[in-house]
Write an enzyme that holds these catalytic residues in place. Structure first.
Site, PDB file in Angstrom:
ATOM      1  N   ASP A   8       0.841  -1.197   0.000  1.00 45.57           N
ATOM      2  CA  ASP A   8       0.000   0.000   0.000  1.00 45.57           C
ATOM      3  C   ASP A   8       0.874   1.245   0.000  1.00 45.57           C
ATOM      4  O   ASP A   8       1.476   1.605   1.010  1.00 45.57           O
ATOM      5  CB  ASP A   8      -0.914   0.011   1.241  1.00 45.57           C
ATOM      6  CG  ASP A   8      -1.863   1.191   1.228  1.00 45.57           C
ATOM      7  OD1 ASP A   8      -2.857   1.148   0.488  1.00 45.57           O
ATOM      8  OD2 ASP A   8      -1.601   2.179   1.948  1.00 45.57           O
TER       9      ASP A   8
ATOM     10  N   TYR B  38       3.916   9.600  -0.185  1.00 41.64           N
ATOM     11  CA  TYR B  38       4.875   8.976   0.722  1.00 41.64           C
ATOM     12  C   TYR B  38       6.323   9.223   0.291  1.00 41.64           C
ATOM     13  O   TYR B  38       7.244   9.015   1.073  1.00 41.64           O
ATOM     14  CB  TYR B  38       4.628   7.471   0.835  1.00 41.64           C
ATOM     15  CG  TYR B  38       3.252   7.101   1.366  1.00 41.64           C
ATOM     16  CD1 TYR B  38       2.431   8.053   1.979  1.00 41.64           C
ATOM     17  CD2 TYR B  38       2.754   5.806   1.241  1.00 41.64           C
ATOM     18  CE1 TYR B  38       1.170   7.714   2.450  1.00 41.64           C
ATOM     19  CE2 TYR B  38       1.511   5.459   1.718  1.00 41.64           C
ATOM     20  CZ  TYR B  38       0.711   6.412   2.317  1.00 41.64           C
ATOM     21  OH  TYR B  38      -0.541   6.064   2.766  1.00 41.64           O
TER      22      TYR B  38
ATOM     23  N   LYS C 272      -1.873   5.999  -4.566  1.00 40.86           N
ATOM     24  CA  LYS C 272      -2.903   7.028  -4.353  1.00 40.86           C
ATOM     25  C   LYS C 272      -2.516   8.321  -5.055  1.00 40.86           C
ATOM     26  O   LYS C 272      -1.340   8.696  -5.084  1.00 40.86           O
ATOM     27  CB  LYS C 272      -3.090   7.289  -2.851  1.00 40.86           C
ATOM     28  CG  LYS C 272      -3.350   6.040  -2.029  1.00 40.86           C
ATOM     29  CD  LYS C 272      -3.469   6.352  -0.542  1.00 40.86           C
ATOM     30  CE  LYS C 272      -3.465   5.073   0.277  1.00 40.86           C
ATOM     31  NZ  LYS C 272      -2.109   4.501   0.426  1.00 40.86           N
TER      32      LYS C 272
ATOM     33  N   HIS D  39      -6.480  10.056  -2.782  1.00 44.54           N
ATOM     34  CA  HIS D  39      -5.959  10.048  -1.416  1.00 44.54           C
ATOM     35  C   HIS D  39      -6.868  10.802  -0.435  1.00 44.54           C
ATOM     36  O   HIS D  39      -7.171  10.308   0.645  1.00 44.54           O
ATOM     37  CB  HIS D  39      -4.550  10.651  -1.410  1.00 44.54           C
ATOM     38  CG  HIS D  39      -3.701  10.186  -0.276  1.00 44.54           C
ATOM     39  ND1 HIS D  39      -2.337  10.059  -0.365  1.00 44.54           N
ATOM     40  CD2 HIS D  39      -4.018   9.821   0.988  1.00 44.54           C
ATOM     41  CE1 HIS D  39      -1.847   9.630   0.795  1.00 44.54           C
ATOM     42  NE2 HIS D  39      -2.847   9.490   1.634  1.00 44.54           N
TER      43      HIS D  39
END
Length: 305
Positions: free
Chosen positions: A32, A37, A66, A99
């Site tokens: 994930d 990130y 996302k 997101h």
């Protein structure tokens, strides 16, 4: 989509490739990630190593990413998705999520990537892009074979119902913050009724937020008497109990760990069953504590109000 996955939030760049490779080697098949990130290239390197060594085939992995808030305009969403695929070194995502239901002013990836929440002056700049425009772009990603499934993250019930009014391709997955301090029963019930799979993140509650200083004064779930008692009954760790509390009800989880022993332990969390009484006892810890709330950044981002 496997019930226990490996989450890439806060996995540092210097460790990410090895951590992802070791997670796959340990048996993880759900990864994930997200553009925000900032470790997609490194995660992709870990995947590529596992594929090259024949540990898995691509079709055996379920890789989620996302779309960030600055890429909600139709054309920006598609360009961003293709950029993210290139960073991962993939031909397609198994699942691509929006997101947050928040549209921020576009930031060119050549200027800053990931762009995060703030502009160059540390301000939040909103952009007037409706959610249906972004959803249409995601549907086209499916048409083009760049995403197998699409879904929503951090969305409330009203928005889910609205999307269903115009969606040509309905959301396959809803990803939400979910832990015993925030049990979210109404939206779980709605998702089940609509046939939308649910992934819960922050399964350990405030644990991942202590280092950020954003745990909002909450005590560790690992230290709650009921969790400790249940973990002793089953000879399992408190972390395994918290994960099983979700997965036993069909909710996928995506815990992260930089420690290999814990990484293996988390994956083994489906090896026992809780009684309904134990599930209820853990659920009774609910205090509707939302740790990941954009309204804490800017009151105009109160998507859960």
């Amino acid at each position: 989509m496997p019930l226990v996955g490996f989450g890439l939030w806060k996995v540092t760049k210097d460790q990410c490739a090895d951590t992802v490779y070791n997670a796959i080697k340990a048996g993880y098949r759900l990864l994930d990630g997200a553009g925000d990130y900032g470790n997609e290239k490194e995660a992709g390197a870990g995947v590529r190593r596992a594929l090259e060594e024949g540990i898995v085939k691509r079709e055996e992995l379920f890789i989620t990413s996302k779309l960030w808030n600055t890429f909600h305009a139709h054309d920006h969403a598609k360009v961003a998705a293709k950029l993210q695929l290139s960073l991962w070194g993939l031909d397609y995502f198994d699942l691509f999520l929006i997101h947050f239901p928040i549209s921020l002013q576009y930031v060119d990836p050549s200027h800053r990537y990931p762009p995060e929440w703030f502009d160059d002056n540390g301000k939040v700049q909103l952009q007037n892009t409706p959610y249906h425009e972004t959803w249409k772009a995601l549907e086209e990603l499916v048409d083009e074979g760049l995403a197998k499934n699409i879904g929503m993250s951090n969305a409330a019930g009203a928005l889910i119902l609205d999307v269903l009014r115009y969606a040509r391709i309905e959301p396959a997955v809803l990803q939400i913050e979910l832990h015993p301090y925030l049990t979210q029963e109404p939206i779980l019930k709605l998702a089940k009724l609509l046939g939308i799979a649910v992934t819960g993140y922050s399964s350990f509650g405030p644990q991942g937020y202590y280092e950020l200083g954003s745990h909002k004064g909450s005590s560790s779930l690992f230290e709650r008497d009921s969790v400790i008692q249940i973990s002793k009954t089953h000879n399992k760790s408190p972390a395994q109990v918290l994960l099983r509390w979700a997965t036993q009800r069909g909710i996928a989880v995506v815990p992260k760990s930089n420690t290999h022993a814990r990484l293996v332990e988390n994956l083994d969390s489906g090896s026992f069953n809780l009684s309904q009484e134990e599930i209820d006892k853990i659920s009774a810890l609910n205090v509707n504590l939302r740790l990941n709330d954009p309204a804490d950044i800017d009151p105009r981002l109160a998507i859960f109000a």
